[in-house]
Design a protein around this motif. Structure first.
Motif, PDB file in Angstrom:
ATOM      1  N   GLU A 572     -33.328 -10.351 -41.786  1.00 49.82           N
ATOM      2  CA  GLU A 572     -34.571 -10.773 -41.147  1.00 49.82           C
ATOM      3  C   GLU A 572     -34.291 -11.344 -39.763  1.00 49.82           C
ATOM      4  O   GLU A 572     -33.195 -11.854 -39.493  1.00 49.82           O
ATOM      5  N   ALA A 573     -35.303 -11.247 -38.899  1.00 52.89           N
ATOM      6  CA  ALA A 573     -35.228 -11.833 -37.566  1.00 52.89           C
ATOM      7  C   ALA A 573     -36.528 -12.586 -37.306  1.00 52.89           C
ATOM      8  O   ALA A 573     -37.612 -12.123 -37.702  1.00 52.89           O
ATOM      9  N   PRO A 574     -36.471 -13.747 -36.653  1.00 53.53           N
ATOM     10  CA  PRO A 574     -37.692 -14.515 -36.395  1.00 53.53           C
ATOM     11  C   PRO A 574     -38.570 -13.840 -35.357  1.00 53.53           C
ATOM     12  O   PRO A 574     -38.111 -13.068 -34.518  1.00 53.53           O
ATOM     13  N   VAL A 575     -39.861 -14.140 -35.421  1.00 57.09           N
ATOM     14  CA  VAL A 575     -40.846 -13.627 -34.473  1.00 57.09           C
ATOM     15  C   VAL A 575     -41.300 -14.781 -33.594  1.00 57.09           C
ATOM     16  O   VAL A 575     -41.577 -15.878 -34.085  1.00 57.09           O
ATOM     17  N   SER A 576     -41.377 -14.546 -32.286  1.00 56.59           N
ATOM     18  CA  SER A 576     -41.791 -15.600 -31.369  1.00 56.59           C
ATOM     19  C   SER A 576     -42.955 -15.135 -30.513  1.00 56.59           C
ATOM     20  O   SER A 576     -43.056 -13.949 -30.170  1.00 56.59           O
ATOM     21  N   LEU A 577     -43.848 -16.063 -30.188  1.00 53.17           N
ATOM     22  CA  LEU A 577     -44.983 -15.768 -29.326  1.00 53.17           C
ATOM     23  C   LEU A 577     -44.560 -15.698 -27.871  1.00 53.17           C
ATOM     24  O   LEU A 577     -43.677 -16.447 -27.437  1.00 53.17           O
ATOM     25  N   ASN A 578     -45.217 -14.812 -27.117  1.00 51.32           N
ATOM     26  CA  ASN A 578     -44.953 -14.692 -25.678  1.00 51.32           C
ATOM     27  C   ASN A 578     -46.146 -15.243 -24.908  1.00 51.32           C
ATOM     28  O   ASN A 578     -47.009 -14.490 -24.463  1.00 51.32           O
ATOM     29  N   GLY A 579     -46.246 -16.542 -24.768  1.00 55.16           N
ATOM     30  CA  GLY A 579     -47.338 -17.139 -24.011  1.00 55.16           C
ATOM     31  C   GLY A 579     -48.676 -16.953 -24.704  1.00 55.16           C
ATOM     32  O   GLY A 579     -48.788 -17.009 -25.929  1.00 55.16           O
ATOM     33  N   ASN A 580     -49.717 -16.680 -23.919  1.00 54.35           N
ATOM     34  CA  ASN A 580     -51.070 -16.566 -24.440  1.00 54.35           C
ATOM     35  C   ASN A 580     -51.362 -15.117 -24.852  1.00 54.35           C
ATOM     36  O   ASN A 580     -50.609 -14.201 -24.559  1.00 54.35           O
ATOM     37  N   GLY A 581     -52.501 -14.942 -25.498  1.00 47.71           N
ATOM     38  CA  GLY A 581     -52.956 -13.601 -25.835  1.00 47.71           C
ATOM     39  C   GLY A 581     -52.460 -13.092 -27.166  1.00 47.71           C
ATOM     40  O   GLY A 581     -52.743 -11.965 -27.544  1.00 47.71           O
ATOM     41  N   GLY A 582     -51.699 -13.912 -27.913  1.00 51.17           N
ATOM     42  CA  GLY A 582     -51.258 -13.489 -29.231  1.00 51.17           C
ATOM     43  C   GLY A 582     -50.174 -12.438 -29.222  1.00 51.17           C
ATOM     44  O   GLY A 582     -49.953 -11.769 -30.237  1.00 51.17           O
ATOM     45  N   ARG A 583     -49.464 -12.242 -28.117  1.00 50.25           N
ATOM     46  CA  ARG A 583     -48.400 -11.250 -28.072  1.00 50.25           C
ATOM     47  C   ARG A 583     -47.122 -11.845 -28.649  1.00 50.25           C
ATOM     48  O   ARG A 583     -46.798 -13.000 -28.409  1.00 50.25           O
ATOM     49  N   PHE A 584     -46.372 -11.027 -29.413  1.00 54.71           N
ATOM     50  CA  PHE A 584     -45.155 -11.523 -30.045  1.00 54.71           C
ATOM     51  C   PHE A 584     -43.990 -10.566 -29.789  1.00 54.71           C
ATOM     52  O   PHE A 584     -44.171  -9.405 -29.434  1.00 54.71           O
ATOM     53  N   THR A 585     -42.785 -11.080 -29.991  1.00 51.44           N
ATOM     54  CA  THR A 585     -41.561 -10.288 -29.849  1.00 51.44           C
ATOM     55  C   THR A 585     -40.571 -10.724 -30.916  1.00 51.44           C
ATOM     56  O   THR A 585     -40.504 -11.898 -31.275  1.00 51.44           O
ATOM     57  N   ALA A 586     -39.802  -9.753 -31.429  1.00 48.15           N
ATOM     58  CA  ALA A 586     -38.718 -10.045 -32.362  1.00 48.15           C
ATOM     59  C   ALA A 586     -37.508  -9.214 -31.971  1.00 48.15           C
ATOM     60  O   ALA A 586     -37.644  -8.060 -31.560  1.00 48.15           O
ATOM     61  N   HIS A 587     -36.307  -9.812 -32.079  1.00 48.03           N
ATOM     62  CA  HIS A 587     -35.054  -9.132 -31.750  1.00 48.03           C
ATOM     63  C   HIS A 587     -34.238  -8.996 -33.034  1.00 48.03           C
ATOM     64  O   HIS A 587     -33.792  -9.998 -33.591  1.00 48.03           O
ATOM     65  N   LEU A 588     -34.044  -7.752 -33.465  1.00 54.68           N
ATOM     66  CA  LEU A 588     -33.355  -7.493 -34.724  1.00 54.68           C
ATOM     67  C   LEU A 588     -31.997  -6.849 -34.448  1.00 54.68           C
ATOM     68  O   LEU A 588     -31.932  -5.717 -33.951  1.00 54.68           O
ATOM     69  N   PRO A 589     -30.869  -7.524 -34.758  1.00 50.78           N
ATOM     70  CA  PRO A 589     -29.537  -6.945 -34.514  1.00 50.78           C
ATOM     71  C   PRO A 589     -29.187  -5.891 -35.567  1.00 50.78           C
ATOM     72  O   PRO A 589     -28.640  -6.200 -36.620  1.00 50.78           O
ATOM     73  N   VAL A 590     -29.469  -4.663 -35.271  1.00 49.53           N
ATOM     74  CA  VAL A 590     -29.195  -3.562 -36.195  1.00 49.53           C
ATOM     75  C   VAL A 590     -27.695  -3.350 -36.362  1.00 49.53           C
ATOM     76  O   VAL A 590     -27.233  -2.842 -37.388  1.00 49.53           O
TER      77      VAL A 590
END
Length: 673
Positions: A572-590
């Motif tokens: 699993e990898a954590p999900v983080s918000l990118n400022g406003n607007g509800g946009r998110f990013t996650a970085h998964l080390p495959v």
């Protein structure tokens, strides 16, 4: 004067009223007029087309108008424009069509990023005009004509790298019809890569109000003969005999040879057919239509081509004249094969082989799952019917086949019981078409349980010696158990006794599948994945981005991006918000995953996982571990609902051999040019 990125070429003859919208759509492209030159060639119009072009040019410095006498074909004005074009790319736009505002920017970006020579932008029908669809089912950053449906569309309404056109000294032959097919075919056969933009409506294709499109007015077979011969000659020039040439030739045999014969030949006089058309077509068949090409065609085309080979002029005319009547004839079953019961079948005087009439693999298989229900003892029972159209269901045998698509389990076969069923078309013929299949997940594999994974369900049908395998569809709303069952027993992937959840479900394409021990992803409007790529600096790290809506924004602290394999291993990898607007990013080390296939989902707190879709444009990632190269890639065919990522060690020798072959082919192409 700076060099434009794109030269838009518009041939125009009596093009009002559509012309204004066409030119305006080019002028309003988001790529910007400073990146464009629009070259419109007035081909001797008599309806005010020339004046309208001059008016538009007075408002737009990027529009250049050339006036000339009428040539009678779109080829000549296109060639005139090509002679003065300066853009890195050329796009051919017909005067009755128009572009989506962002079309050229997207296509140029696709070509630049992937170093491809041709880009196809999604075409849209306006007013019912036919447009290709198969090639636009998904965006393809880089492909070729052998592994995609690109070659099915030979219209020139595409983005071409101008250096390719000039290297080949490529121009349109001056034909009234089929003039663009040899041009596009030659470009395809020499292109260094093809791209497809399928996620944006790029090109709007329509018929003129006055109905004077050249494609519609030049409809005689004689208008097509020169262009068709040139298509065959072009393929033969650039491809050596063999499977690749046959693959491409098949397109021309079906669409440029057989198709027009069926619906255009009888429009010509018999004298012209006998003296001019027939000898020419026979020559095509003798030179370029091989047995492997014929074998892939539909029966009526096979029969026609064998008659042409045998020089049976009267029989050719008869089968074309009687085509509608003969299409309704039945079939004959002999030694496990079905044959079209055509008047020429096994006519020794004509000598057309039986294989030309073989329709075994084309018989429609009709099937339906009526119910999917759990029985006592954890047995899943499927009931339904299956039969081959117009084939008596005598001595029918059916077998259920389970194939796991996200794990390397061997297929499982489950015998079924055949029984009588009523209410089918032609009841008497298909009286024994019913089936009942009982799947016991804990003992289905020779007494062992089904392994973890998602299993597709097929039915293998055998009747009168003819076999057919069909993918089972779901039985419809309310007839598939919405809940799975939990069983306790020896697990298929680990030792000992474990608890396994088994759930039947219907995919978004309507197919019936069985989920064993896997968390079944679902769609949830609160969590939308919109972006996916490999991290630029962190090797082997998958970057997933999207948007959260409603209650989803409150879950971001506990939301995780998850991968899981068929053995139940998870990362699993954590999900983080990118400022406003509800946009998110996650970085998964495959790169930390062991080799195999891994399903990618979002895991919200307190609820089942959410499917992460397969997004186009995500290629391979490469990295080294313990001095050995590894790679990961998305496998679109592995799941109908969810992204599946495959991790594997790289076979260095195999890659080197493939690259060497590619270099050799490229050197040979350049030498031939």
């Amino acid at each position: 004067m700076s060099q434009p990125r794109v030269s838009v070429i518009v041939p125009a003859y009596n093009a009002l009223p559509e012309l204004t919208e066409c030119i305006t759509s080019a002028m309003e492209q988001t790529i910007g007029l400073d990146q464009l030159e629009i070259i419109a060639v007035n081909d001797g119009s008599t309806d005010g087309t020339g004046k309208e072009l001059d008016r538009l040019a007075a408002t737009c410095p990027a529009l250049r108008v050339i006036h000339q006498e009428n040539s009678g074909t779109a080829a000549v004005p296109r060639n005139v424009a090509l002679d003065v074009a300066r853009g890195d790319y050329v796009f051919f736009l017909d005067s009755d069509d128009y572009l989506g505002p962002d079309a050229l920017r997207r296509m140029v970006a696709m070509a630049d990023e992937n170093k491809t020579d041709i880009v196809l932008g999604k075409m849209v029908s306006v007013g019912g005009r036919s447009v290709p669809t198969a090639v636009f089912r998904s965006t393809q950053p880089r492909t070729d004509i052998f592994s995609s449906a690109a070659y099915r569309t030979l219209g020139c309404w595409k983005l071409f790298r101008r250096s390719l056109i000039e290297r080949l000294d490529l121009r349109f032959p001056p034909f009234r019809n089929t003039e663009d097919k040899p041009f596009t075919a030659a470009a395809y056969l020499n292109a260094d890569g093809v791209s497809v933009v399928a996620d944006y409506d790029c090109y709007y294709h329509r018929d003129r109000e006055n109905g004077n499109n050249l494609t519609l007015t030049a409809q005689n077979l004689s208008h097509r003969m020169q262009g068709t011969r040139m298509c065959f000659e072009t393929v033969a020039r650039y491809l050596k005999p063999g499977p690749r040439r046959d693959q491409i030739m098949r397109r021309h045999v079906e669409w440029e040879l057989c198709g027009p014969l069926w619906w255009l030949l009888l429009r010509e006089s018999e004298e012209d057919i006998r003296e001019h058309i027939y000898p020419e077509i026979r020559d095509w068949v003798e030179n370029w239509v091989t047995d492997p090409v014929i074998a892939q065609l539909e029966p009526r085309d096979r029969v026609l081509l064998h008659l042409l080979r045998a020089d049976r002029f009267q029989e050719v005319m008869t089968v074309i004249r009687d085509a509608k009547k003969d299409a309704g004839r039945g079939h004959v079953i002999d030694a496990g094969r079905a044959y079209w019961d055509h008047p020429l079948f096994r006519d020794t005087a004509v000598g057309v082989p039986d294989s030309a009439f073989d329709i075994t693999d084309r018989l429609p298989a009709h099937h339906r799952v009526e119910s999917v229900e759990w029985q006592e003892g954890g047995v899943l029972r499927l009931t339904g019917h299956a039969y081959l159209e117009n084939v008596n269901s005598q001595d029918t045998v059916t077998e259920l086949v389970l194939r796991c698509y996200d794990a390397d389990h061997p297929e499982v076969r489950v015998p079924t019981r055949v029984h009588a069923v009523a209410g089918l078309p032609d009841d008497e013929r298909h009286a024994d078409a019913g089936f009942v299949a009982d799947i016991a997940p804990l003992t289905a594999v020779a007494g062992a349980p089904l392994g973890h994974g998602r299993w597709n369900l097929f039915l293998e049908l055998r009747t009168q010696g003819i076999s057919r395998s069909v993918r089972l569809k779901g039985p419809g709303a309310g007839r598939t158990p919405s809940e799975g069952i939990t069983t306790t027993g020896p697990d298929g992937s680990t030792d000992g006794s474990t608890t396994t959840t088994i759930t039947p479900y219907v995919t978004k394409w309507g197919n019936l599948s069985l989920n064993v021990g896997q968390e079944l992803p679902r769609d949830d409007a609160r969590y939308r994945v919109t972006e996916m790529s490999w991290h630029r600096s962190r090797r082997g790290t998958l970057v997933v981005g999207g948007t959260l809506a409603g209650e989803g924004t409150r879950d971001v602290g506990a939301l995780r991006l998850r991968v899981q394999n068929s053995a139940g291993d998870r990362r699993e990898a954590p999900v983080s918000l990118n400022g406003n607007g509800g946009r998110f990013t996650a970085h998964l080390p495959v790169r930390t995953l062991r080799p195999g296939r891994w399903t990618v989902t979002l895991s919200p707190p307190g609820s089942s996982s959410v499917a992460v879709p397969h997004l186009a444009g995500v290629g391979r990632a490469h990295w080294f571990h313990l001095a050995r190269p590894y790679a990961a890639r998305p496998v679109k065919a592995a799941s109908e609902t969810t992204l599946v990522m495959e991790v594997h060690a790289v076979d260095v020798r195999r890659v080197a051999r493939r690259k060497l072959r590619s270099v050799v082919r490229r050197v040979r192409r350049h030498a031939a040019a």
